[in-house]
Each structure stands twice: as C-alpha cells, then as structure tokens.
Motif scaffolding. Structure first.
Motif, short mmCIF file in Angstrom:
data_model
loop_
_atom_site.label_atom_id
_atom_site.label_comp_id
_atom_site.label_asym_id
_atom_site.label_seq_id
_atom_site.Cartn_x
_atom_site.Cartn_y
_atom_site.Cartn_z
N PRO A 85 -13.20 61.45 9.53
CA PRO A 85 -13.20 61.47 11.00
C PRO A 85 -13.77 62.77 11.53
N PRO A 86 -14.56 62.68 12.56
CA PRO A 86 -15.20 63.88 13.10
C PRO A 86 -14.18 64.82 13.70
N PRO A 87 -14.48 66.10 13.75
CA PRO A 87 -13.55 67.04 14.37
C PRO A 87 -13.43 66.77 15.87
N ALA A 88 -12.43 67.38 16.46
CA ALA A 88 -12.19 67.19 17.89
C ALA A 88 -13.44 67.58 18.66
N PRO A 89 -13.91 66.72 19.56
CA PRO A 89 -15.14 67.00 20.29
C PRO A 89 -14.97 68.17 21.23
N LYS A 90 -16.11 68.81 21.50
CA LYS A 90 -16.08 69.93 22.43
C LYS A 90 -15.66 69.50 23.83
N ALA A 91 -15.95 68.23 24.13
CA ALA A 91 -15.57 67.73 25.46
C ALA A 91 -14.08 67.83 25.69
N ALA A 92 -13.28 67.59 24.62
CA ALA A 92 -11.82 67.69 24.76
C ALA A 92 -11.41 69.12 25.07
N ARG A 93 -12.04 70.09 24.39
CA ARG A 93 -11.72 71.49 24.67
C ARG A 93 -12.14 71.89 26.08
N ARG A 94 -13.27 71.35 26.51
CA ARG A 94 -13.70 71.65 27.89
C ARG A 94 -12.72 71.08 28.90
N ARG A 95 -12.20 69.88 28.61
CA ARG A 95 -11.21 69.30 29.52
C ARG A 95 -9.96 70.15 29.57
N SER A 96 -9.56 70.70 28.41
CA SER A 96 -8.37 71.55 28.38
C SER A 96 -8.57 72.80 29.23
N TRP A 97 -9.73 73.46 29.06
CA TRP A 97 -10.01 74.65 29.85
C TRP A 97 -10.13 74.30 31.32
N SER A 98 -10.72 73.17 31.62
CA SER A 98 -10.85 72.75 33.01
C SER A 98 -9.49 72.52 33.65
N SER A 99 -8.57 71.91 32.86
CA SER A 99 -7.22 71.67 33.37
C SER A 99 -6.50 72.98 33.65
N LEU A 100 -6.61 73.95 32.72
CA LEU A 100 -5.98 75.25 32.93
C LEU A 100 -6.56 75.95 34.15
N ARG A 158 7.11 69.48 18.79
CA ARG A 158 7.04 69.82 17.37
C ARG A 158 7.95 68.90 16.55
N VAL A 159 9.14 68.64 17.05
CA VAL A 159 10.08 67.81 16.30
C VAL A 159 9.62 66.35 16.26
N THR A 160 8.96 65.88 17.32
CA THR A 160 8.51 64.49 17.37
C THR A 160 7.00 64.38 17.19
N ARG A 161 6.43 65.27 16.38
CA ARG A 161 4.97 65.25 16.21
C ARG A 161 4.49 64.01 15.46
N TRP A 162 5.41 63.27 14.84
CA TRP A 162 5.04 62.04 14.14
C TRP A 162 4.78 60.89 15.11
N LEU A 163 5.15 61.06 16.38
CA LEU A 163 4.93 60.00 17.36
C LEU A 163 3.45 59.89 17.71
N PRO A 164 2.91 58.68 17.88
CA PRO A 164 1.52 58.55 18.34
C PRO A 164 1.41 58.93 19.80
N ARG A 165 0.49 59.84 20.12
CA ARG A 165 0.33 60.29 21.50
C ARG A 165 -1.06 60.02 22.04
N GLY A 166 -1.99 59.71 21.22
CA GLY A 166 -3.33 59.40 21.70
C GLY A 166 -3.98 60.59 22.37
N GLU A 167 -4.43 60.38 23.60
CA GLU A 167 -5.16 61.41 24.32
C GLU A 167 -4.26 62.47 24.92
N GLU A 168 -2.96 62.30 24.80
CA GLU A 168 -2.04 63.28 25.39
C GLU A 168 -2.24 64.63 24.77
N ASP A 169 -2.58 64.70 23.47
CA ASP A 169 -2.75 65.98 22.78
C ASP A 169 -3.96 66.74 23.27
N ASP A 170 -4.87 66.07 23.97
CA ASP A 170 -6.07 66.75 24.47
C ASP A 170 -5.83 67.43 25.80
N ARG A 171 -4.65 67.25 26.36
CA ARG A 171 -4.40 67.82 27.68
C ARG A 171 -4.21 69.33 27.58
#
Length: 279
Positions: A11-26, A266-279
């Motif tokens: 699987p490809p690494p996390a796209p730069k677009a996700a990092r840009r979205r994170s910085w944009s959100s901050l 951290r305790v529930t990191r086994w849960l599927p979160r999808g795009e939530e981790d990109d926030r």
C-alpha cells in the motif's frame, strides 16, 4: 504458458494531500481563535456599547498584562496545582468507580435492582447543589470539593459504561462460553474491550463536567484554587484578573480533555477509523 501473476504491491504511503489537509485544519483553527481575539480587542478598545456593554470589559492588552503579572506570582502556581490535584483526584476515583458500577449495572440484574434506583434518583441533581451537604458531611473543605468533583464526573462515566455493556452483542459472549470460557474470560475478552469506546466517551464528558463543578465549588467554599482566585478578583473589581482565571480554566479544561481523548485513541487504536486519522 500463462504469464506469472504480478506480485501484490505494498500500500502506498499516506498521500501528501492528507498532510496538507491536516495543516489546513490547524491553520483554520488557529485563525478562528486569532479572529476572536481581534474582534474582542476592537470592541473593548473602542468602548462599543450595543446592548452588550463591551466598554466595561478589559482589552486584550489589559488581560495580557495581568496574565504576565500573575504568572510571576507564587499564588498563581499554587492555585493551579491545587485545582489540578482536586480535579485529578476526584476524576480518578470517579473513573474507577464509574466503570466498575457501570459494568455491574449492565451485567447483574440483582445489582441493577438494588443500586440502579439510587443512581437514577441522584443523577438529575446537579453536583454543585450538593455543596452545602458536602460542607456539613466532610471534616474539611478540601475533602468536600474532591467529593463534588467525583460526583460530577461519576454519573457520565457510569451511564456511558452501563449503556456500552448493554449494547454488546450477546453473540460474542455466547461464542466465548461455547469455547469453554469462564465468566472472567467473558469480562476480560469481551466486555472490557467491547466497552472501551463508550467508556472513553463517558470519561471525556466527565472531565468537562468535573471542571465546571470543581471551579464552582472553589468559588463557594475554597481557600485556594483557580476558581477561588477568579471569584476573589471579581469581588475587588480586578476584571483583567477575572479573565486571567477564565483563560486558565479554559486551557486546563482543554488540556485534560485532550489528554483523555489521546489516551482513548491509543487504547482503542485497533478500531477502524478510516479518514478520521487524517484529521
């Protein structure tokens, strides 16, 4: 002869677009806070009085100056430490008690029949309304404030845990028992992992309610603490110091809530979160 199948690609690494979205959100979040500060400065510096009386409130500069003066005093740090001790003590007791009783209420009909009505009768009562009772009941104001903090955090944690236990699919427990698991296996392998999202939801709500009540209790019967010092500043008309207390309370509440959420993720990191981790 058929061609050999191509090997599966990693699987490809996390796209730069996700990092840009994170910085944009901050950036947006910081910009919203900065905009609120600018609006406050404009309204107070120009003595705006449009129904709301901003001409009676301190400017941003006054608050910053008062904050700098308070940071240089020993009392500020004593108040900070005292409030943190109270909130962490009461919240820790509430977390342990709330999770245990929530599991018991969700799993034991006998316990729910005997203890459940008491919790339902006490739950609608605001914790701050128990301050007079706490003053009479406990030998020191300190113990009373910790009790109020515990009471405020206990009910959200207990209710969230109870609902999480009751929402667990019975198929999970049946599967463990079919494989020869004991009641303890059901608790450790099904109940505890399954209710973690609900528990941390209750912890997040509980820490916020606990801050509201500990500050209110400090204002009423405290001798030290951020709430006590904020009310004291109001009584002597030191309005910039009042806002120093308000900002301190907001920062402390934000920091503790963020810590609870971080631990929960951290305790529930086994849960599927999808795009939530990109926030």
């Amino acid at each position: 002869m058929p061609a050999a199948a191509e090997p599966a690609l990693a699987p490809p690494p996390a796209p730069k677009a996700a990092r840009r979205r994170s910085w944009s959100s901050l950036t947006v979040r910081f910009a919203s806070v900065a905009a609120a500060i600018v609006v406050w400065q404009v309204l107070t510096a120009n003595d705006v009085r449009l129904w709301l009386r901003f001409d009676t409130l301190p400017t941003v500069g006054d608050i910053v100056t008062a904050f700098g003066n308070r940071l240089a005093t020993e009392d500020y740090w004593l108040d900070l430490g005292q409030s943190l001790i109270r909130i962490l003590t009461g919240f820790a007791i509430a977390a342990v008690t709330g999770v245990i009783t929530g599991i018991m209420l969700g799993r034991s009909a006998a316990f729910a029949d005997s203890f459940g009505p008491l919790t339902e009768l006490a739950r609608p009562i605001p914790a701050i309304a128990i301050v007079p009772v706490a003053i009479l009941l406990f030998p020191t104001d300190e113990a009373g404030i910790v009790f109020i903090t515990f009471l405020a955090a206990y009910f959200p944690i207990m209710v969230s845990t109870r609902h999480a236990v009751r929402a667990l699919p019975t198929l999970w427990e049946d599967s463990v028992r079919t494989l020869g698991g004991s009641r303890w296996d059901v608790i450790t392998r099904v109940v505890l992992p399954g209710i973690l999202p609900g528990v941390f939801g209750g912890l997040s709500v509980g820490i916020g309610v606990a801050w509201i009540c500990v500050i209110s209790a400090e204002m009423i019967s405290g001798r030290l603490g951020v709430g006590y010092r904020t009310w004291q500043a109001y009584t002597v008309l030191a309005y910039p110091d009042v806002f120093v207390g308000i900002i301190t309370i907001g920062v402390l509440g934000f920091a503790t809530s963020a810590a609870v959420e971080l631990v929960g993720r951290r305790v529930t990191r086994w849960l599927p979160r999808g795009e939530e981790d990109d926030r």
